[in-house]
Motif scaffolding. Structure first.
Motif, PDB file in Angstrom:
ATOM      1  N   ASP A 120      16.903  30.081  35.354  1.00 19.40           N
ATOM      2  CA  ASP A 120      17.420  30.955  34.294  1.00 19.40           C
ATOM      3  C   ASP A 120      18.463  30.260  33.436  1.00 19.40           C
ATOM      4  OD1 ASP A 120      15.801  32.947  35.094  1.00 19.40           O
ATOM      5  OD2 ASP A 120      17.370  34.185  36.004  1.00 19.40           O
ATOM      6  N   VAL A 121      18.924  29.093  33.882  1.00 19.02           N
ATOM      7  CA  VAL A 121      19.908  28.353  33.090  1.00 19.02           C
ATOM      8  C   VAL A 121      19.218  27.099  32.551  1.00 19.02           C
ATOM      9  CG1 VAL A 121      20.860  27.572  35.303  1.00 19.02           C
ATOM     10  CG2 VAL A 121      22.102  27.080  33.237  1.00 19.02           C
ATOM     11  N   ASP A 122      19.507  26.750  31.276  1.00 16.58           N
ATOM     12  CA  ASP A 122      18.764  25.668  30.626  1.00 16.58           C
ATOM     13  C   ASP A 122      19.117  24.297  31.192  1.00 16.58           C
ATOM     14  OD1 ASP A 122      17.254  27.279  28.753  1.00 16.58           O
ATOM     15  OD2 ASP A 122      19.187  27.740  27.831  1.00 16.58           O
ATOM     16  N   LEU A 123      20.352  24.114  31.629  1.00 16.75           N
ATOM     17  CA  LEU A 123      20.773  22.821  32.174  1.00 16.75           C
ATOM     18  C   LEU A 123      21.982  23.035  33.077  1.00 16.75           C
ATOM     19  CD1 LEU A 123      20.461  19.622  31.880  1.00 16.75           C
ATOM     20  CD2 LEU A 123      22.265  19.788  30.170  1.00 16.75           C
ATOM     21  N   ILE A 124      22.054  22.271  34.160  1.00 14.14           N
ATOM     22  CA  ILE A 124      23.232  22.301  35.039  1.00 14.14           C
ATOM     23  C   ILE A 124      23.841  20.905  35.040  1.00 14.14           C
ATOM     24  CG2 ILE A 124      24.099  22.716  37.384  1.00 14.14           C
ATOM     25  CD1 ILE A 124      21.579  24.456  37.873  1.00 14.14           C
ATOM     26  N   LEU A 125      25.087  20.791  34.601  1.00 12.42           N
ATOM     27  CA  LEU A 125      25.788  19.509  34.667  1.00 12.42           C
ATOM     28  C   LEU A 125      26.464  19.421  36.027  1.00 12.42           C
ATOM     29  CD1 LEU A 125      27.491  19.356  31.141  1.00 12.42           C
ATOM     30  CD2 LEU A 125      25.485  18.056  31.908  1.00 12.42           C
ATOM     31  N   GLY A 182      22.360  27.608  20.924  1.00 15.23           N
ATOM     32  CA  GLY A 182      22.342  28.964  21.475  1.00 15.23           C
ATOM     33  C   GLY A 182      21.857  29.055  22.916  1.00 15.23           C
ATOM     34  N   ARG A 183      21.724  27.904  23.593  1.00 19.99           N
ATOM     35  CA  ARG A 183      21.227  27.911  24.967  1.00 19.99           C
ATOM     36  C   ARG A 183      22.389  27.961  25.968  1.00 19.99           C
ATOM     37  NH1 ARG A 183      16.305  24.894  24.251  1.00 19.99           N
ATOM     38  NH2 ARG A 183      15.846  25.085  26.471  1.00 19.99           N
ATOM     39  N   LEU A 184      22.014  28.134  27.256  1.00 17.97           N
ATOM     40  CA  LEU A 184      23.016  28.248  28.323  1.00 17.97           C
ATOM     41  C   LEU A 184      23.109  26.957  29.140  1.00 17.97           C
ATOM     42  CD1 LEU A 184      22.298  31.809  29.819  1.00 17.97           C
ATOM     43  CD2 LEU A 184      23.741  31.170  27.862  1.00 17.97           C
ATOM     44  N   VAL A 185      24.322  26.521  29.399  1.00 13.66           N
ATOM     45  CA  VAL A 185      24.549  25.315  30.207  1.00 13.66           C
ATOM     46  C   VAL A 185      25.589  25.632  31.280  1.00 13.66           C
ATOM     47  CG1 VAL A 185      25.478  22.959  30.196  1.00 13.66           C
ATOM     48  CG2 VAL A 185      24.014  23.714  28.308  1.00 13.66           C
ATOM     49  N   ALA A 186      25.257  25.342  32.540  1.00 12.02           N
ATOM     50  CA  ALA A 186      26.252  25.481  33.606  1.00 12.02           C
ATOM     51  C   ALA A 186      27.020  24.171  33.700  1.00 12.02           C
ATOM     52  CB  ALA A 186      25.573  25.800  34.932  1.00 12.02           C
ATOM     53  N   PHE A 187      28.337  24.282  33.820  1.00 12.49           N
ATOM     54  CA  PHE A 187      29.158  23.058  33.841  1.00 12.49           C
ATOM     55  C   PHE A 187      30.287  23.189  34.867  1.00 12.49           C
ATOM     56  CE2 PHE A 187      32.859  24.713  31.552  1.00 12.49           C
ATOM     57  CZ  PHE A 187      32.332  25.802  30.868  1.00 12.49           C
ATOM     58  N   THR A 190      35.040  17.139  27.954  1.00  9.88           N
ATOM     59  CA  THR A 190      34.162  16.306  27.120  1.00  9.88           C
ATOM     60  C   THR A 190      33.075  17.170  26.478  1.00  9.88           C
ATOM     61  OG1 THR A 190      34.535  14.504  28.673  1.00  9.88           O
ATOM     62  CG2 THR A 190      32.727  14.219  27.134  1.00  9.88           C
ATOM     63  N   LEU A 191      32.553  18.112  27.247  1.00 10.42           N
ATOM     64  CA  LEU A 191      31.488  18.992  26.742  1.00 10.42           C
ATOM     65  C   LEU A 191      31.987  19.858  25.579  1.00 10.42           C
ATOM     66  CD1 LEU A 191      28.607  20.171  27.137  1.00 10.42           C
ATOM     67  CD2 LEU A 191      29.627  21.819  28.725  1.00 10.42           C
ATOM     68  N   PRO A 209      27.414  10.430  30.068  1.00  6.15           N
ATOM     69  CA  PRO A 209      27.712  10.808  28.682  1.00  6.15           C
ATOM     70  C   PRO A 209      26.492  11.295  27.904  1.00  6.15           C
ATOM     71  CG  PRO A 209      28.858   8.770  29.237  1.00  6.15           C
ATOM     72  CD  PRO A 209      27.990   9.104  30.417  1.00  6.15           C
ATOM     73  N   GLY A 210      25.335  10.653  28.080  1.00  6.05           N
ATOM     74  CA  GLY A 210      24.134  11.081  27.354  1.00  6.05           C
ATOM     75  C   GLY A 210      23.746  12.504  27.705  1.00  6.05           C
ATOM     76  N   GLU A 211      23.919  12.847  28.964  1.00  5.74           N
ATOM     77  CA  GLU A 211      23.569  14.188  29.426  1.00  5.74           C
ATOM     78  C   GLU A 211      24.535  15.228  28.843  1.00  5.74           C
ATOM     79  OE1 GLU A 211      22.513  15.996  33.781  1.00  5.74           O
ATOM     80  OE2 GLU A 211      23.232  13.932  33.678  1.00  5.74           O
ATOM     81  N   ILE A 212      25.809  14.850  28.754  1.00  5.60           N
ATOM     82  CA  ILE A 212      26.808  15.777  28.195  1.00  5.60           C
ATOM     83  C   ILE A 212      26.513  16.010  26.700  1.00  5.60           C
ATOM     84  CG2 ILE A 212      29.277  16.184  27.803  1.00  5.60           C
ATOM     85  CD1 ILE A 212      29.853  14.488  30.304  1.00  5.60           C
ATOM     86  N   GLU A 213      26.138  14.941  25.983  1.00  6.23           N
ATOM     87  CA  GLU A 213      25.743  15.079  24.563  1.00  6.23           C
ATOM     88  C   GLU A 213      24.560  16.038  24.428  1.00  6.23           C
ATOM     89  OE1 GLU A 213      26.814  14.101  21.644  1.00  6.23           O
ATOM     90  OE2 GLU A 213      28.591  13.101  22.501  1.00  6.23           O
ATOM     91  N   HIS A 214      23.591  15.860  25.308  1.00  4.25           N
ATOM     92  CA  HIS A 214      22.404  16.725  25.299  1.00  4.25           C
ATOM     93  C   HIS A 214      22.824  18.181  25.544  1.00  4.25           C
ATOM     94  CE1 HIS A 214      18.431  18.248  26.038  1.00  4.25           C
ATOM     95  NE2 HIS A 214      18.650  18.446  27.327  1.00  4.25           N
TER      96      HIS A 214
END
Ligand code: TXA
Ligand code: MG
Length: 332
Positions: free
Chosen positions: A171-176, A20-25, A136-137, A7-12
């Motif tokens: 190139d992606v800011d975070l990968i869930l 305005g950043r990119l997140v892979a989910f 959730t995201l 959950p903390g990571e999803i909040e982040h």
């Protein structure tokens, strides 16, 4: 084993998206490369990172029917029937989008999807994904997410977080990480544009929900090919798409190229050459679809001259798999 996002990571991730950043989910179909669908600059980064032409519109992901309704000009009864039945799930509905000028007449402020998301089309593709991390995201971020598959343009779609890492890297800011995708091929894209004027819904891309399942709810569905017949091509139909880097052949009755070394994805027919590495694919269509990209990614990293795929049947439940194989193949 994968480390599922907590959950903390999803909040982040939600805060990154709002900034305005990119997140892979993960979704139930394939991994998505997400950005705030209401932020044109954030969405522009998706096109840059994917190296995707601006003529190819993005799907907007929502977490409720209400969120979908707020983004379109009309939410027709047929959309409601389909969403009630198949959402959350692998069905994208293309509808007329809500335009700025229509809003001037209204008192309430409603969100507007910028033109870059929809490649300047007056329509928008909407879907509610069935993966708990995706839902959730979107709820945590409180915004709709524009998200194509999280791979470079024309490459195979990713069905694990590792595939995303290999294709997009830093190139992606975070990968869930949500583990392997259960459906394994992309959503069905169905256009409902014109259905108010009694036209049939149009199947733009076969996918996770079959034509038979759709027709049970809405009656006969037209195919994109029938409707187009020479008119401007649907943006959903890039002919070469979803391809591994290695040349892929469609094989009949186990017949393989005479030259070179390869990998054979067997469905029913054993290979005609005994020296060829063979991967046995699942027999049922849904299981086959769930395994397909994973096996193609695996074959693609094996450094062979070619991949040959034993063509599965043409029965209706194989429509989406057949479509992806033909687009991936050099003899498709
Ligand atoms: O399962 C999926 O749909 C995945 C996950 C991440 O949700 N997404 C995905 O996105 O496959 P992408 O960008 O790889 O494919 C989107 C497809 C394209 O064929 C595009 O042309 C079509 O949806 N599409 C999107 N908006 C459209 C519109 N307004 N009109 C016609 N086609 C549209
Ligand atoms: Mg894609």
């Amino acid at each position: 084993m994968f480390q599922p996002a907590h959950p903390g990571e999803i909040e982040h991730a939600a805060r990154l998206l709002r900034a305005g950043r990119l997140v892979a989910f993960p979704t139930e179909t394939v991994y998505g490369l997400g950005a705030n669908a209401l932020d044109a600059e954030a969405v522009a980064r998706i096109y840059t990172v994917k190296r995707r032409p601006a003529t190819s519109p993005l799907i907007v992901h929502v977490a409720s029917i209400e969120m979908a309704e707020s983004l379109v000009a009309h939410w027709p009864a047929i959309a409601d029937r389909l969403a009630q039945k198949f959402w959350p799930g692998p069905l994208t509905l293309v509808l007329e989008k809500q335009l700025e000028k229509q809003l001037e007449k209204q008192l309430e402020k409603q969100p507007v999807i910028p033109d870059i998301v929809t490649a300047n089309l007056p329509t928008v593709g909407l879907r509610m994904p069935a993966h708990p991390i995706a839902l959730t995201l979107i709820r945590a971020a409180h915004i709709p997410l524009a998200a194509p598959s999280a791979n470079r343009f024309t490459e195979l779609s990713p069905t694990t977080a590792e595939h995303v890492r290999r294709s997009l890297g830093s190139d992606v800011d975070l990968i869930l990480d949500g583990g392997p995708c259960k459906v394994g091929i992309e959503s069905t894209v169905l256009s409902l544009v014109g259905t108010l004027a009694e036209s049939r819904p149009i199947l733009l891309r076969p996918g996770g929900i079959s034509r038979t399942e759709l027709e049970a709810i809405v009656g006969p569905v037209a195919s994109a090919q029938e409707v187009q017949a020479g008119a401007h091509p649907s943006p959903g139909l890039h002919p070469r798409h979803y391809s591994p880097r290695t040349t892929l052949y469609l094989a009949k009755n186990g017949k393989l190229p005479d030259q070179g070394q390869g990998i054979y994805l067997q469905h029913a027919s054993p290979p005609k050459r005994p020296d060829i590495k063979t991967i046995q694919m699942p027999t049922a269509a849904a299981d086959y679809a769930a395994a397909l990209y994973e096996k193609l990614h695996e074959a693609d990293t094996a450094n062979v001259d070619w991949i040959a795929v034993d063509l599965p049947p043409t029965a209706p439940e194989w429509e989406a798999v057949q479509d992806r194989l033909r687009r991936a193949a050099s003899n498709g």
